[in-house]
Design a protein around this motif. Sequence first.
Motif, PDB file in Angstrom:
ATOM      1  N   ALA A   2     -31.583  58.418 -13.765  1.00 18.10           N
ATOM      2  CA  ALA A   2     -30.868  59.363 -12.911  1.00 18.10           C
ATOM      3  C   ALA A   2     -31.821  60.432 -12.377  1.00 18.10           C
ATOM      4  CB  ALA A   2     -29.750  60.016 -13.698  1.00 18.10           C
ATOM      5  N   VAL A   3     -31.674  60.769 -11.123  1.00 15.36           N
ATOM      6  CA  VAL A   3     -32.478  61.834 -10.523  1.00 15.36           C
ATOM      7  C   VAL A   3     -31.578  63.031 -10.306  1.00 15.36           C
ATOM      8  CG1 VAL A   3     -33.888  62.503  -8.552  1.00 15.36           C
ATOM      9  CG2 VAL A   3     -33.958  60.151  -9.388  1.00 15.36           C
ATOM     10  N   LEU A   4     -31.979  64.153 -10.829  1.00 14.54           N
ATOM     11  CA  LEU A   4     -31.130  65.334 -10.727  1.00 14.54           C
ATOM     12  C   LEU A   4     -31.241  65.943  -9.336  1.00 14.54           C
ATOM     13  CD1 LEU A   4     -31.905  66.995 -14.147  1.00 14.54           C
ATOM     14  CD2 LEU A   4     -29.850  65.771 -13.483  1.00 14.54           C
ATOM     15  N   ARG A  11     -23.604  75.466  -9.435  1.00  8.57           N
ATOM     16  CA  ARG A  11     -23.039  76.813  -9.392  1.00  8.57           C
ATOM     17  C   ARG A  11     -22.734  77.336 -10.782  1.00  8.57           C
ATOM     18  NH1 ARG A  11     -18.180  77.346  -5.891  1.00  8.57           N
ATOM     19  NH2 ARG A  11     -17.466  75.543  -7.065  1.00  8.57           N
ATOM     20  N   ASP A  13     -22.052  75.996 -15.222  1.00  3.20           N
ATOM     21  CA  ASP A  13     -22.540  75.097 -16.253  1.00  3.20           C
ATOM     22  C   ASP A  13     -22.028  73.683 -16.056  1.00  3.20           C
ATOM     23  OD1 ASP A  13     -23.955  77.049 -17.500  1.00  3.20           O
ATOM     24  OD2 ASP A  13     -22.328  77.611 -18.850  1.00  3.20           O
ATOM     25  N   SER A  14     -20.864  73.564 -15.427  1.00  3.33           N
ATOM     26  CA  SER A  14     -20.249  72.251 -15.348  1.00  3.33           C
ATOM     27  C   SER A  14     -20.906  71.376 -14.303  1.00  3.33           C
ATOM     28  CB  SER A  14     -18.755  72.366 -15.032  1.00  3.33           C
ATOM     29  OG  SER A  14     -18.210  71.069 -14.850  1.00  3.33           O
ATOM     30  N   LEU A  15     -21.271  70.205 -14.737  1.00  2.00           N
ATOM     31  CA  LEU A  15     -21.859  69.203 -13.851  1.00  2.00           C
ATOM     32  C   LEU A  15     -20.876  68.776 -12.769  1.00  2.00           C
ATOM     33  CD1 LEU A  15     -24.247  67.117 -13.539  1.00  2.00           C
ATOM     34  CD2 LEU A  15     -22.972  65.684 -15.131  1.00  2.00           C
ATOM     35  N   PHE A  16     -19.607  68.943 -13.044  1.00 10.33           N
ATOM     36  CA  PHE A  16     -18.586  68.347 -12.190  1.00 10.33           C
ATOM     37  C   PHE A  16     -18.040  69.280 -11.120  1.00 10.33           C
ATOM     38  CE2 PHE A  16     -18.599  66.239 -16.273  1.00 10.33           C
ATOM     39  CZ  PHE A  16     -18.750  64.921 -15.895  1.00 10.33           C
ATOM     40  N   GLU A  17     -18.316  70.573 -11.244  1.00 10.74           N
ATOM     41  CA  GLU A  17     -17.811  71.489 -10.231  1.00 10.74           C
ATOM     42  C   GLU A  17     -18.515  71.210  -8.912  1.00 10.74           C
ATOM     43  OE1 GLU A  17     -16.427  75.782 -10.692  1.00 10.74           O
ATOM     44  OE2 GLU A  17     -17.892  75.495 -12.292  1.00 10.74           O
ATOM     45  N   PRO A  18     -17.766  70.892  -7.881  1.00 11.43           N
ATOM     46  CA  PRO A  18     -18.421  70.533  -6.612  1.00 11.43           C
ATOM     47  C   PRO A  18     -18.893  71.764  -5.828  1.00 11.43           C
ATOM     48  CG  PRO A  18     -16.042  70.385  -6.399  1.00 11.43           C
ATOM     49  CD  PRO A  18     -16.311  70.757  -7.834  1.00 11.43           C
ATOM     50  N   VAL A  41     -21.807  74.792   2.652  1.00 13.87           N
ATOM     51  CA  VAL A  41     -21.406  76.099   3.165  1.00 13.87           C
ATOM     52  C   VAL A  41     -22.484  77.132   2.883  1.00 13.87           C
ATOM     53  CG1 VAL A  41     -19.697  77.954   2.893  1.00 13.87           C
ATOM     54  CG2 VAL A  41     -18.955  75.559   2.962  1.00 13.87           C
ATOM     55  N   GLY A  57     -15.870  64.516  -2.057  1.00  7.39           N
ATOM     56  CA  GLY A  57     -14.437  64.358  -2.219  1.00  7.39           C
ATOM     57  C   GLY A  57     -13.692  65.587  -1.741  1.00  7.39           C
ATOM     58  N   ARG A  58     -12.427  65.413  -1.505  1.00  4.49           N
ATOM     59  CA  ARG A  58     -11.584  66.541  -1.149  1.00  4.49           C
ATOM     60  C   ARG A  58     -10.637  66.779  -2.313  1.00  4.49           C
ATOM     61  NH1 ARG A  58      -6.908  68.435   0.605  1.00  4.49           N
ATOM     62  NH2 ARG A  58      -6.828  69.903   2.340  1.00  4.49           N
ATOM     63  N   ALA A  59     -10.501  68.042  -2.709  1.00  7.90           N
ATOM     64  CA  ALA A  59      -9.647  68.350  -3.844  1.00  7.90           C
ATOM     65  C   ALA A  59      -8.263  67.754  -3.615  1.00  7.90           C
ATOM     66  CB  ALA A  59      -9.543  69.858  -4.022  1.00  7.90           C
ATOM     67  N   ASN A  62      -9.178  62.850  -4.899  1.00  8.81           N
ATOM     68  CA  ASN A  62     -10.134  62.086  -5.708  1.00  8.81           C
ATOM     69  C   ASN A  62      -9.411  60.987  -6.485  1.00  8.81           C
ATOM     70  OD1 ASN A  62     -12.737  61.582  -6.761  1.00  8.81           O
ATOM     71  ND2 ASN A  62     -12.079  62.502  -8.673  1.00  8.81           N
TER      72      ASN A  62
ATOM     73  N   PHE B  68     -12.161  70.688 -14.288  1.00  5.62           N
ATOM     74  CA  PHE B  68     -12.037  71.989 -13.597  1.00  5.62           C
ATOM     75  C   PHE B  68     -10.698  72.051 -12.895  1.00  5.62           C
ATOM     76  CE2 PHE B  68     -14.315  69.246 -10.537  1.00  5.62           C
ATOM     77  CZ  PHE B  68     -13.548  69.400  -9.376  1.00  5.62           C
ATOM     78  N   TYR B  83     -13.281  74.463 -20.210  1.00 10.00           N
ATOM     79  CA  TYR B  83     -13.957  73.997 -21.432  1.00 10.00           C
ATOM     80  C   TYR B  83     -13.024  74.142 -22.621  1.00 10.00           C
ATOM     81  CZ  TYR B  83     -18.123  74.534 -18.544  1.00 10.00           C
ATOM     82  OH  TYR B  83     -19.039  74.448 -17.539  1.00 10.00           O
ATOM     83  N   ASP B 263      -7.718  63.362  -9.646  1.00 10.48           N
ATOM     84  CA  ASP B 263      -7.123  64.677  -9.443  1.00 10.48           C
ATOM     85  C   ASP B 263      -5.629  64.639  -9.710  1.00 10.48           C
ATOM     86  OD1 ASP B 263      -9.572  65.572  -8.715  1.00 10.48           O
ATOM     87  OD2 ASP B 263      -9.138  65.764  -6.572  1.00 10.48           O
TER      88      ASP B 263
END
Lengths: 62, 350
Positions: A2-4, A11, A13-18, A41, A57-59, A62, B68, B83, B263
């Motif tokens: 995986a390439v970070l 933004r 700690d969470s990897l998943f927050e878009p 943005v 994705g759009r909230a 998903n 989230f 969390y 979601d």
Amino acid sequence: MAVLLQPTLRRGDSLFEPEPAEIVGHRKLTALENLYTFRFVNGAVLGHSPGQFVQAGRAGLN
Amino acid sequence: MLDRILPSNTLLELVDELGRSRRIVGPVRRDDRYFYQPVDRAAALDLRFNYCVYGPKAVLFPPHDTLFTFEKERGRFVTRAVYDDRPTALVGVHPCDMHAILLLDHVFANGHRDEHYLRRRANTFILGVDCPKPCTEGVFCRDMTANDAAEGFDLMSYPLSCEDAVDVERYGVIFGTDAGRELVLSVQSGAAPATTDEEAFDRYLAGKRQAFPPMIPYEVDTLPGLLNRSYDSLLWEATARRCYSCGSCNLSCPTCYCFNTYDEVDVTLTRGERRREWDGCQLRGFAEVAGGHNFRAKAASRLRHRIYRKAKWIREREGLAGCVGCARCDRACTAKINSVEIYRQLAEEA
């Protein structure tokens, strides 16, 4: 392996927050495929490598 | 070497002590099976359990987990990470499941760090219980070098029989962390091991070595090479003809960590949450991508993928056990597909 993505995109700690992005272009390629162009943005650059997957994705959709 | 000798009731007192500041999760009997579930007192646990239907993975990496929340504010969606920071004591982890946790720790801490898992893990105290003999038929934890655990726990307890009263148990305890040591010393009970205790522990370990016969006729380190030669084996197709692609093997596996995200949105369409849920490589749609192409459309290729992943790729890439030999997959399989049989047949073919 995986390439970070660039840390500036992370933004919290969470990897998943878009990271919010806007659609700035759209072109229909085939009956199945559409090409969308996104821009963050906050102006950040994705910095991804060729072949690397990026999930958009759009909230709620998903 | 043991760090402490504890009567069995003292071990339960330790769990109750943990319960003052943590939720307690451990093996609870339901009919004739055991499950890890929250309890409000140590007496509700049965530390003589054979195995829990699902591994402790379900505590550290729940089947459904909110990542989230999102909410529309001034025309834009705002997200807030979620969390689970609850202090937890995970009680009654067998060595095989400890190895499974070590793999999860490695996977979720490296590359893309998964703070949702790592925070829950950091807040979890683990009290292990060693197995003096195979917990049930069909396990092959010894073959996978996973029937002894040397790290990952805060405390590991060894059920030593009391020599002067057979029906009373005492535990030999090894400290895995400072938190474990402080907990034991805080109750000011039990004793430092005497020479006779160490001798009893040596006998326990010798008995354990005898109690776990090999199930697979070769060393686990040879598995990757064996699988290298078996990619085109007819065994995959022949075995997978029985597979219903139900995914029970994945769901019961303590080392499977694949997940999907989705979601949940409320009726106003202005707020919701993104969740993840366990996924499984044996499910037909697991490898289906946009446009409808499925790059593992056949059950045979999915079965081969699972065995390669468990016995070859993870071991080669991470240096850790991808399969811990708990045989939950074999017990869960509705078609009675048996991984030990697969390993044996591959060896015969090679």
